[in-house]
Write an enzyme that holds these catalytic residues in place. Structure first.
Site, PDB file in Angstrom:
ATOM      1  N   HIS A 210      -1.561 -12.255   4.304  1.00 11.46           N
ATOM      2  CA  HIS A 210      -1.265 -12.453   5.737  1.00 11.46           C
ATOM      3  C   HIS A 210      -1.436 -13.920   6.154  1.00 11.46           C
ATOM      4  O   HIS A 210      -0.468 -14.627   6.303  1.00 11.46           O
ATOM      5  CB  HIS A 210      -2.070 -11.529   6.670  1.00 11.46           C
ATOM      6  CG  HIS A 210      -1.853 -10.091   6.395  1.00 11.46           C
ATOM      7  ND1 HIS A 210      -0.605  -9.520   6.469  1.00 11.46           N
ATOM      8  CD2 HIS A 210      -2.716  -9.099   6.009  1.00 11.46           C
ATOM      9  CE1 HIS A 210      -0.713  -8.228   6.157  1.00 11.46           C
ATOM     10  NE2 HIS A 210      -1.966  -7.958   5.861  1.00 11.46           N
TER      11      HIS A 210
ATOM     12  N   HIS B  43      -7.192  -9.843   1.752  1.00  9.94           N
ATOM     13  CA  HIS B  43      -6.654  -9.937   3.119  1.00  9.94           C
ATOM     14  C   HIS B  43      -7.447 -10.982   3.893  1.00  9.94           C
ATOM     15  O   HIS B  43      -8.681 -11.011   3.809  1.00  9.94           O
ATOM     16  CB  HIS B  43      -6.857  -8.611   3.873  1.00  9.94           C
ATOM     17  CG  HIS B  43      -6.029  -7.448   3.395  1.00  9.94           C
ATOM     18  ND1 HIS B  43      -6.570  -6.254   3.015  1.00  9.94           N
ATOM     19  CD2 HIS B  43      -4.691  -7.296   3.283  1.00  9.94           C
ATOM     20  CE1 HIS B  43      -5.600  -5.396   2.690  1.00  9.94           C
ATOM     21  NE2 HIS B  43      -4.448  -6.013   2.828  1.00  9.94           N
TER      22      HIS B  43
ATOM     23  N   HIS C 202       0.901  -1.160   0.000  1.00  8.92           N
ATOM     24  CA  HIS C 202       0.000   0.000   0.000  1.00  8.92           C
ATOM     25  C   HIS C 202       0.936   1.206   0.000  1.00  8.92           C
ATOM     26  O   HIS C 202       1.412   1.641   1.065  1.00  8.92           O
ATOM     27  CB  HIS C 202      -0.885   0.030   1.247  1.00  8.92           C
ATOM     28  CG  HIS C 202      -1.626  -1.249   1.518  1.00  8.92           C
ATOM     29  ND1 HIS C 202      -2.723  -1.638   0.774  1.00  8.92           N
ATOM     30  CD2 HIS C 202      -1.435  -2.226   2.433  1.00  8.92           C
ATOM     31  CE1 HIS C 202      -3.170  -2.801   1.239  1.00  8.92           C
ATOM     32  NE2 HIS C 202      -2.400  -3.186   2.247  1.00  8.92           N
TER      33      HIS C 202
ATOM     34  N   TYR D 184      -6.640   0.832  -2.570  1.00  5.66           N
ATOM     35  CA  TYR D 184      -8.052   0.983  -2.151  1.00  5.66           C
ATOM     36  C   TYR D 184      -8.538   2.416  -1.953  1.00  5.66           C
ATOM     37  O   TYR D 184      -9.701   2.644  -1.656  1.00  5.66           O
ATOM     38  CB  TYR D 184      -8.326   0.167  -0.882  1.00  5.66           C
ATOM     39  CG  TYR D 184      -7.450   0.467   0.312  1.00  5.66           C
ATOM     40  CD1 TYR D 184      -7.797   1.461   1.226  1.00  5.66           C
ATOM     41  CD2 TYR D 184      -6.293  -0.271   0.541  1.00  5.66           C
ATOM     42  CE1 TYR D 184      -7.003   1.719   2.331  1.00  5.66           C
ATOM     43  CE2 TYR D 184      -5.491  -0.013   1.641  1.00  5.66           C
ATOM     44  CZ  TYR D 184      -5.843   0.978   2.540  1.00  5.66           C
ATOM     45  OH  TYR D 184      -5.054   1.229   3.631  1.00  5.66           O
TER      46      TYR D 184
ATOM     47  N   ASP E  39       3.847  -4.497   2.269  1.00  4.30           N
ATOM     48  CA  ASP E  39       2.599  -4.050   2.886  1.00  4.30           C
ATOM     49  C   ASP E  39       2.598  -2.569   3.259  1.00  4.30           C
ATOM     50  O   ASP E  39       2.392  -1.723   2.408  1.00  4.30           O
ATOM     51  CB  ASP E  39       2.303  -4.949   4.099  1.00  4.30           C
ATOM     52  CG  ASP E  39       0.859  -4.857   4.571  1.00  4.30           C
ATOM     53  OD1 ASP E  39       0.093  -4.090   3.978  1.00  4.30           O
ATOM     54  OD2 ASP E  39       0.495  -5.544   5.542  1.00  4.30           O
TER      55      ASP E  39
END
Ligand code: ZN
Length: 431
Positions: free
Chosen positions: A274, A237, A59, A124, A325
């Site tokens: 994850h 996720h 991200h 997102y 991440d």
């Protein structure tokens, strides 16, 4: 056309010396004995040439949270993932197309310098802060892709679908700009993204229903149908925090991976991001469906998520890729090493993630950084071989981290004792 002349090459086939590598139109077009290289070949003196590493989960905008979130807020003395999320939402809320382009450029610049040549961007932040679409509904995702292009990094835009705050829970104000009103509206944006990326050599597209919390089984099923039809990766996720599992059991009487499976969205194109708290039933399901897991060790450490059960994933043959991440730390070698470190700490043993026929864990850590990452993002296998993408890195054999190490121990020294400081050059798509 370029000829590269390193001291040695290192890929999944091990160390090979005295080879010259020809690069043409973004791919490796020849690998021949060094003696056959032309006189104007680029000499990479005291260098090892490797395929670049794949960063399967990022991200980019979270990069700017580093440092700022590393202190106790007096109003929230029990800091955890969820209080961190509030700070992250505030950061997401401040993004404009210009700001997100800027932070993504800085993030990708360091990512590439650290030896990652491709990134899966789980993106997102889509719309205006109140949820209203921009004139171009993909303005922010395009701005992020253009940042990767400007820094010469290959990007797989994993366009996120976000529906809600939870089952029967509307989005919070902080979540509105992530959301599309219907799954059809989301799929329209995904289709537009795919068309936009079509003639861009560094950009491909995948789908990313955010989590079983943020997306209903109905949305999941519709998105999975689309990605199956177009042969796209699907990332989601799951099992990062215990609270998510409690909610899943309460809402569906199933654990998150089982919810995803029941919606028909778990197959070989699926990557669970994850999987920190996956139980054996979920891991068996992932293995059976040939789904992958992307572990993000330094972020999971930073957020207090826990230890991913990497040994149990390894024993089941689940494909484990790696992601940076939150981008607090950008070092693909450190990230990979953490897989083995977690396995050692939890097992109380050494040399745990060792594949049959390998002397130690380096082969597995490289497989996670190369093949598993490429598989997760739908990219070709990273190799020093004809036809492979010319996404390459040069490592400095004179760097004290690996200076003087014998060829047979080189991969282990890089992965168990090295860092991104070894990386001196990168090529993406031959550039
Ligand atoms: Zn994530």
């Amino acid at each position: 056309m370029t000829w590269l002349l390193p001291d040695l090459v290192l890929d999944a086939d091990g160390v090979r010396r005295d080879l010259a590598v020809q690069v043409e139109d973004g791919v490796i077009s020849a690998v021949v004995p060094a003696l056959e290289a032309p006189a104007d070949a680029l000499r990479l003196t005291r260098s090892a040439l490797l395929p670049g590493f794949v960063n399967a989960h990022s991200h980019a905008f979270q990069r700017d949270l580093r440092g700022a979130v590393e202190r106790i807020d007096p109003a929230n003395p029990d800091d955890d993932f969820w209080t961190w999320r509030d700070e992250m939402y505030a950061q997401a809320g401040s993004m404009t197309p210009e700001k997100i382009h800027d932070v993504a450029r800085r993030c990708y610049r360091q990512m590439r310098a650290s030896g990652a040549t491709s990134v899966g961007e789980f993106h997102y932040v889509h719309h205006q802060p109140d949820g209203t679409y921009y004139d171009n509904p993909n303005a922010l995702s395009e701005a992020v892709c253009e940042a990767a292009e400007a820094e010469g990094l290959r990007i797989v835009m994993l366009l996120v679908a976000y529906e809600r705050g939870g089952k029967d829970i509307p989005p919070t104000p902080g979540q509105r700009r992530f959301c599309d009103p219907t799954v059809e509206a989301y799929l329209e944006r995904l289709e537009a993204m795919r068309v936009w990326a079509d003639d861009r050599p560094l950009v491909t597209v995948g789908a990313a229903p955010h989590s079983m919390r943020a997306v209903s089984p109905e949305w999941l099923a519709a998105i999975s149908d689309y990605t199956r039809q177009h042969g796209m990766p699907l990332h989601i996720h799951a099992d990062e925090q215990p609270r998510e599992i409690r909610e899943s059991l309460e809402w569906y009487d199933l654990r998150p991976v089982q919810v995803i499976d029941k919606a028909g969205a778990l197959d070989h194109r699926t990557v669970i991001v994850h999987g920190t708290h996956c139980d054996d039933v979920e891991l068996d399901l992932l293995a059976e469906r040939k789904a992958g897991v992307c572990v993000c060790p330094t972020t999971e450490a930073n957020l207090g998520d826990g230890y991913a059960p990497v040994r149990r994933m390894f024993e089941r043959g689940i494909s484990v890729s790696l992601g940076s991440d939150s981008n607090t730390i950008l070092d693909p070698i450190v990230e990979a090493r953490e897989l083995e470190a977690m396995a050692r700490r939890t097992a109380g043993q050494r040399n745990v993630l060792v594949r049959q026929g390998d002397p130690g864990p380096a082969g597995y850590l490289l497989e996670a950084s190369w093949d598993a990452g490429a598989r997760a993002l739908g990219l070709p296998m990273p190799r020093i071989a004809v036809g492979a993408p010319a996404d390459l890195i040069a490592l400095d054999l004179d760097n004290d981290e690996i200076l003087g190490v014998a060829d047979e121990h080189l991969a282990a020294a890089i992965m168990l004792a090295g860092s991104c400081r070894l990386v001196t050059r990168t090529w993406v798509n031959g550039v």
